[in-house]
Design a protein around this motif. Sequence first.
Motif, PDB file in Angstrom:
ATOM      1  N   ARG A  86       0.852  -1.198   0.000  1.00  0.00           N
ATOM      2  CA  ARG A  86       0.000   0.000   0.000  1.00  0.00           C
ATOM      3  C   ARG A  86       0.885   1.245   0.000  1.00  0.00           C
ATOM      4  O   ARG A  86       1.907   1.295   0.692  1.00  0.00           O
ATOM      5  CB  ARG A  86      -0.902   0.019   1.224  1.00  0.00           C
ATOM      6  CG  ARG A  86      -1.878  -1.154   1.246  1.00  0.00           C
ATOM      7  CD  ARG A  86      -2.967  -0.959   2.281  1.00  0.00           C
ATOM      8  NE  ARG A  86      -2.458  -0.795   3.629  1.00  0.00           N
ATOM      9  CZ  ARG A  86      -3.136  -0.241   4.610  1.00  0.00           C
ATOM     10  NH1 ARG A  86      -4.337   0.237   4.403  1.00  0.00           N
ATOM     11  NH2 ARG A  86      -2.606  -0.150   5.819  1.00  0.00           N
ATOM     12  N   ILE A 144      -5.053   4.243   9.247  1.00  0.00           N
ATOM     13  CA  ILE A 144      -6.012   5.346   9.306  1.00  0.00           C
ATOM     14  C   ILE A 144      -6.771   5.349  10.629  1.00  0.00           C
ATOM     15  O   ILE A 144      -6.946   6.402  11.255  1.00  0.00           O
ATOM     16  CB  ILE A 144      -6.960   5.272   8.086  1.00  0.00           C
ATOM     17  CG1 ILE A 144      -6.153   5.668   6.844  1.00  0.00           C
ATOM     18  CG2 ILE A 144      -8.184   6.159   8.260  1.00  0.00           C
ATOM     19  CD1 ILE A 144      -6.860   5.558   5.544  1.00  0.00           C
ATOM     20  N   THR A 165      -5.871  -8.439  16.489  1.00  0.00           N
ATOM     21  CA  THR A 165      -4.795  -8.995  17.317  1.00  0.00           C
ATOM     22  C   THR A 165      -4.639  -8.189  18.607  1.00  0.00           C
ATOM     23  O   THR A 165      -4.489  -6.965  18.535  1.00  0.00           O
ATOM     24  CB  THR A 165      -3.456  -8.860  16.550  1.00  0.00           C
ATOM     25  OG1 THR A 165      -3.730  -8.796  15.150  1.00  0.00           O
ATOM     26  CG2 THR A 165      -2.524 -10.001  16.836  1.00  0.00           C
ATOM     27  N   ARG A 167      -3.154  -6.206  21.753  1.00  0.00           N
ATOM     28  CA  ARG A 167      -1.920  -5.410  21.909  1.00  0.00           C
ATOM     29  C   ARG A 167      -2.086  -4.488  23.095  1.00  0.00           C
ATOM     30  O   ARG A 167      -3.213  -4.233  23.526  1.00  0.00           O
ATOM     31  CB  ARG A 167      -1.668  -4.573  20.648  1.00  0.00           C
ATOM     32  CG  ARG A 167      -2.601  -3.363  20.541  1.00  0.00           C
ATOM     33  CD  ARG A 167      -2.757  -2.873  19.158  1.00  0.00           C
ATOM     34  NE  ARG A 167      -3.182  -3.973  18.308  1.00  0.00           N
ATOM     35  CZ  ARG A 167      -3.410  -3.847  17.008  1.00  0.00           C
ATOM     36  NH1 ARG A 167      -3.248  -2.688  16.421  1.00  0.00           N
ATOM     37  NH2 ARG A 167      -3.803  -4.858  16.293  1.00  0.00           N
ATOM     38  N   TYR A 310      -6.169  -7.980   4.217  1.00  0.00           N
ATOM     39  CA  TYR A 310      -5.914  -6.529   4.309  1.00  0.00           C
ATOM     40  C   TYR A 310      -4.430  -6.289   4.568  1.00  0.00           C
ATOM     41  O   TYR A 310      -3.704  -7.240   4.818  1.00  0.00           O
ATOM     42  CB  TYR A 310      -6.760  -5.874   5.395  1.00  0.00           C
ATOM     43  CG  TYR A 310      -6.477  -6.335   6.812  1.00  0.00           C
ATOM     44  CD1 TYR A 310      -5.649  -5.605   7.666  1.00  0.00           C
ATOM     45  CD2 TYR A 310      -7.043  -7.520   7.311  1.00  0.00           C
ATOM     46  CE1 TYR A 310      -5.391  -6.024   8.961  1.00  0.00           C
ATOM     47  CE2 TYR A 310      -6.797  -7.943   8.603  1.00  0.00           C
ATOM     48  CZ  TYR A 310      -5.981  -7.187   9.422  1.00  0.00           C
ATOM     49  OH  TYR A 310      -5.740  -7.619  10.704  1.00  0.00           O
TER      50      TYR A 310
HETATM   51  P1  NDP Z   1      -5.186  -1.140   7.899  1.00  0.00           P
HETATM   52  O1  NDP Z   1      -5.114  -2.353   7.032  1.00  0.00           O
HETATM   53  O2  NDP Z   1      -3.938  -0.381   8.187  1.00  0.00           O
HETATM   54  O3  NDP Z   1      -5.819  -1.545   9.307  1.00  0.00           O
HETATM   55  C1  NDP Z   1      -6.932  -2.377   9.432  1.00  0.00           C
HETATM   56  C2  NDP Z   1      -7.370  -2.437  10.885  1.00  0.00           C
HETATM   57  O4  NDP Z   1      -8.579  -3.209  10.967  1.00  0.00           O
HETATM   58  C3  NDP Z   1      -6.345  -3.112  11.797  1.00  0.00           C
HETATM   59  O5  NDP Z   1      -6.300  -2.476  13.050  1.00  0.00           O
HETATM   60  C4  NDP Z   1      -6.911  -4.524  11.924  1.00  0.00           C
HETATM   61  O6  NDP Z   1      -6.580  -5.201  13.133  1.00  0.00           O
HETATM   62  C5  NDP Z   1      -8.392  -4.258  11.913  1.00  0.00           C
HETATM   63  N1  NDP Z   1      -9.120  -5.452  11.495  1.00  0.00           N
HETATM   64  C6  NDP Z   1      -9.048  -6.109  10.299  1.00  0.00           C
HETATM   65  N2  NDP Z   1      -9.834  -7.212  10.313  1.00  0.00           N
HETATM   66  C7  NDP Z   1     -10.400  -7.247  11.532  1.00  0.00           C
HETATM   67  C8  NDP Z   1     -11.299  -8.150  12.166  1.00  0.00           C
HETATM   68  N3  NDP Z   1     -11.757  -9.251  11.535  1.00  0.00           N
HETATM   69  N4  NDP Z   1     -11.688  -7.897  13.437  1.00  0.00           N
HETATM   70  C9  NDP Z   1     -11.216  -6.810  14.100  1.00  0.00           C
HETATM   71  N5  NDP Z   1     -10.345  -5.909  13.561  1.00  0.00           N
HETATM   72  C10 NDP Z   1      -9.955  -6.138  12.296  1.00  0.00           C
HETATM   73  O7  NDP Z   1      -6.293  -0.203   7.242  1.00  0.00           O
HETATM   74  P2  NDP Z   1      -6.398   1.403   7.244  1.00  0.00           P
HETATM   75  O8  NDP Z   1      -6.494   1.892   8.658  1.00  0.00           O
HETATM   76  O9  NDP Z   1      -5.348   2.008   6.385  1.00  0.00           O
HETATM   77  O10 NDP Z   1      -7.779   1.603   6.467  1.00  0.00           O
HETATM   78  C11 NDP Z   1      -8.947   0.978   6.965  1.00  0.00           C
HETATM   79  C12 NDP Z   1     -10.076   1.081   5.966  1.00  0.00           C
HETATM   80  O11 NDP Z   1     -10.618   2.386   5.955  1.00  0.00           O
HETATM   81  C13 NDP Z   1      -9.716   0.826   4.491  1.00  0.00           C
HETATM   82  O12 NDP Z   1      -9.568  -0.538   4.213  1.00  0.00           O
HETATM   83  C14 NDP Z   1     -10.937   1.420   3.810  1.00  0.00           C
HETATM   84  O13 NDP Z   1     -11.970   0.427   3.792  1.00  0.00           O
HETATM   85  C15 NDP Z   1     -11.359   2.538   4.753  1.00  0.00           C
HETATM   86  N6  NDP Z   1     -11.073   3.855   4.171  1.00  0.00           N
HETATM   87  C16 NDP Z   1     -12.129   4.640   3.793  1.00  0.00           C
HETATM   88  C17 NDP Z   1     -11.926   5.890   3.252  1.00  0.00           C
HETATM   89  C18 NDP Z   1     -13.073   6.736   2.863  1.00  0.00           C
HETATM   90  O14 NDP Z   1     -12.892   7.616   2.007  1.00  0.00           O
HETATM   91  N7  NDP Z   1     -14.232   6.581   3.452  1.00  0.00           N
HETATM   92  C19 NDP Z   1     -10.570   6.408   3.025  1.00  0.00           C
HETATM   93  C20 NDP Z   1      -9.534   5.526   3.496  1.00  0.00           C
HETATM   94  C21 NDP Z   1      -9.784   4.297   4.036  1.00  0.00           C
HETATM   95  P3  NDP Z   1      -5.054  -5.560  13.502  1.00  0.00           P
HETATM   96  O15 NDP Z   1      -4.430  -4.221  13.863  1.00  0.00           O
HETATM   97  O16 NDP Z   1      -5.150  -6.468  14.658  1.00  0.00           O
HETATM   98  O17 NDP Z   1      -4.443  -6.157  12.265  1.00  0.00           O
END
Ligand code: NDP
Length: 310
Positions: A86, A144, A165, A167, A310
């Motif tokens: 990304r 984000i 996960t 933490r 992701y």
């Molecule tokens: P990241 O991939 O950096 O982080 C994802 C987070 O979601 C992590 O903390 C992860 O947990 C958590 N997560 C994933 N799966 C699960 C699950 N099954 N149960 C609980 N927690 C979970 O993503 P970003 O923060 O960069 O972006 C998040 C999303 O925001 C993007 O995928 C997009 O869908 C949305 N977005 C929307 C925008 C808009 O314009 N509206 C703009 C930008 C983003 P862990 O830390 O434990 O891995």
Amino acid sequence: MALLLNFFFGKPDEWRQWFAAEMPELDVRVWPDTGNREDIDVVACGSLPEGAFKTFPNLRLVVSLLAGPDAILHDPAVPKDVPIVRAGDPAGDTMMNEVTLLHVLRHHRNMPAYAAAQQRAEWISLPRLPARERKVGVMGLGAIGLAAAKTLKGIGFQVAGWVRTPRPAPDGIEVFAGKGQFPAFLARSEIVVNLLPITPETENVLDAKAFAALPKGASVVNLGRGAHVVDADLIAALDSGHLAAATLDVFRKEPLPSDDPLWRHPKITVMPHASRRIEARPMVPRICDAIRRLNAGRPLENVVDRARGY
Ligand code: NDP
């Protein structure tokens, strides 16, 4: 070796100038002018038209220009052995911080109810709470989500996050992890903001059961993806009076069809996926860094985990 760019933000000449400044030797091509497709070994995009990825026999790396790499992950034409990274800032996005704060403050200060009362010329009195007495839950503490949660914490809200996960709590943000702790996370969240990626595990995560677990009078802000929310369940939870209001920035179908009931629901604010402007310039050094790492055989950063989704 060549980089193929397909973007919907920034201008072709600007992208070229930025790459020329950062990595003058890089052959940059802009979709759909691919030139000889055998030259392309890196593609940076939000997505490509169906089947297009298959036409680059020497593809070695895909760079997602979007925070949510779901379109690339779900594209069967992307070879499974090609890594996806990304290009967004791992430290978050200031416009996403702003929009999170905007919508949380709006619900925190009962603005949807005041706006409805104004339509009726009704002088209403609602409880007024300082941020320190308001519990906000952020679903997803990724690049984000964590930055947005910190912004809310900085204003004084009691902030918790829900992740996959476990933490230690970052910056005083209480952490709930995994499916097992989801009900407890919801039960304490008066305003819940969704910033999850869309994966098979997170699709439909905001359903009737989740809404029922939120405290009465809670509000929902969806900034993740439309498919996180079961729309009919949301409407039912609002109509029953269990939920106070919702703000939706993302939808299963975009643009939202004009006959969709979400448009006209009195307790729903529809935003046309308008949370931020994606900044192209800061992505260029990160894309170049990924290419240098790839060429030198060094580990890539900000890699999308296909198994996690992701
Ligand atoms: P990241 O991939 O950096 O982080 C994802 C987070 O979601 C992590 O903390 C992860 O947990 C958590 N997560 C994933 N799966 C699960 C699950 N099954 N149960 C609980 N927690 C979970 O993503 P970003 O923060 O960069 O972006 C998040 C999303 O925001 C993007 O995928 C997009 O869908 C949305 N977005 C929307 C925008 C808009 O314009 N509206 C703009 C930008 C983003 P862990 O830390 O434990 O891995």
